[in-house]
Design an enzyme around this catalytic site. Structure first.
Site, PDB file in Angstrom:
ATOM      1  N   LYS A  37       0.859  -1.180   0.000  1.00  0.00           N
ATOM      2  CA  LYS A  37       0.000   0.000   0.000  1.00  0.00           C
ATOM      3  C   LYS A  37       0.898   1.233   0.000  1.00  0.00           C
ATOM      4  CE  LYS A  37      -2.258   3.558   2.050  1.00  0.00           C
ATOM      5  NZ  LYS A  37      -1.793   4.648   2.973  1.00  0.00           N
ATOM      6  N   GLY A  40       0.758   8.753   1.356  1.00  0.00           N
ATOM      7  CA  GLY A  40       1.469   9.722   2.177  1.00  0.00           C
ATOM      8  C   GLY A  40       2.445  10.577   1.398  1.00  0.00           C
ATOM      9  N   GLY A  73      -4.480  10.852  -0.874  1.00  0.00           N
ATOM     10  CA  GLY A  73      -5.204  11.872  -0.120  1.00  0.00           C
ATOM     11  C   GLY A  73      -4.809  13.288  -0.465  1.00  0.00           C
ATOM     12  N   ASP A 189      -5.766   1.738   3.124  1.00  0.00           N
ATOM     13  CA  ASP A 189      -5.250   0.730   4.056  1.00  0.00           C
ATOM     14  C   ASP A 189      -6.179  -0.476   4.087  1.00  0.00           C
ATOM     15  OD1 ASP A 189      -3.114   2.361   4.788  1.00  0.00           O
ATOM     16  OD2 ASP A 189      -4.235   3.284   6.429  1.00  0.00           O
ATOM     17  N   LYS A 248      -6.059   1.837   9.874  1.00  0.00           N
ATOM     18  CA  LYS A 248      -4.854   1.057   9.544  1.00  0.00           C
ATOM     19  C   LYS A 248      -4.686  -0.114  10.504  1.00  0.00           C
ATOM     20  CE  LYS A 248      -0.832   2.930   8.033  1.00  0.00           C
ATOM     21  NZ  LYS A 248      -1.606   3.824   7.413  1.00  0.00           N
TER      22      LYS A 248
END
Length: 293
Positions: A37, A40, A73, A189, A248
């Site tokens: 995954k 960030g 995001g 996640d 998560k």
């Protein structure tokens, strides 16, 4: 000249030693399925992204069946800002009305997914981009009316992903699902965990912008190197986790409960953290395992 030659030989020897150290780990992981995954800050820096993409391609060349699941995001927030639409979260999940859902689709499928595929395919014809809505990979329903079009994954159809893997490609999966009434935003996640469970994957790696799980967020020396499934359950039930960490940790616990051997949280902003974690004895993040080893 002799001194220079000796230095070059020393460098070459160091490289050879690294390869020798990696050999048992390559043998151990070859043929296994690993779900990565990616999200960030590590996704926002182009140089870091290229390093991560190169590491993923190396895992593939070493014989691992790699599935890349991504969020995005910051890309979503940026596009929402451009369109002057609000950004809201509840319990670590994005509140997603119909307009926000359209933005999620544009950002994840139209931009982030294709950028990752393009970067991977600089190494050759190696990656195929899909969303969780393709082939009904993620069948979803509304998780909470207050969250809008945030989806809870009801089932995972692995046929498309397995076909891509069997044809020698790397699936790059955007965390968007579909239900009877349209598209749903799936927490990345959770999406990675669900894919790993359905595939019977050996390992999940969460590449994010933190070093791992800390016992005390204010103490940089409290990084947890290893945590068992039982300890992860206790932590999830303790009520002490920050809201952004709850999805998560829940996805980690569910993956371990389903039989995934280990789950790792790594800082993707640290150069080649993925390779160091998989192919060396270095512990560069937090690893969640079934039990005491």
């Amino acid at each position: 000249m002799r001194k220079h030659a000796a230095q070059e030989r020393a460098k070459a020897l160091t490289k050879a030693e690294v390869l020798v150290e990696a050999l048992p780990w390559i043998h151990k992981h070859s043929g296994r399925t690993i779900v990565v995954k990616y999200g960030g800050a590590a996704m926002e820096d182009e140089e870091l992204m290229r390093q991560v993409v190169g590491d993923l391609e190396l895992l593939k060349l070493m014989g691992m069946r790699v599935v890349l699941v991504h969020g995005g995001g910051k890309a979503i927030n940026s596009l929402l800002g451009d369109l002057r639409l609000p950004v809201a979260f509840k319990n670590g999940l994005r509140v997603t009305d119909d307009a926000t859902m359209e933005v999620v689709q544009m950002a994840l499928i139209g931009k982030v997914n294709q950028q990752l595929v393009w970067e991977l395919n600089r190494y050759g014809n190696v990656a195929i981009g899909v969303s969780g809505a393709d082939g009904k990979t993620f069948v979803a329903r509304q998780a909470d009316p207050e969250l809008g079009r945030v989806g809870e994954v009801e089932s995972v159809n692995t046929h498309l992903i397995e076909a891509i893997l069997d044809d020698g490609y790397m699936p790059v999966v955007a965390s968007v699902g579909s239900g009877e009434d349209g598209f749903y935003n799936i927490n990345a996640d959770v999406a990675a965990s669900k894919v790993a469970q359905a595939l019977g994957a050996h390992t999940i790696v969460y590449l994010t912008d933190v070093d791992g799980l800390y016992g005390d967020r204010s103490d940089e020396n409290s990084l947890v190197a290893t945590m068992t499934k039982a300890e992860a359950h206790e932590l999830l039930d303790s009520g002490t986790l920050e809201s952004g960490m709850i999805p998560k940790m829940r996805s980690i616990v569910e993956a371990l409960d389903s039989g995934v051997s280990d789950v790792r949280i790594l800082n993707g902003t640290f150069p080649h953290a993925l390779l160091l974690e998989i192919f060396t004895n270095e512990d560069v993040g937090t690893m969640f395992v079934q039990g005491e080893e």
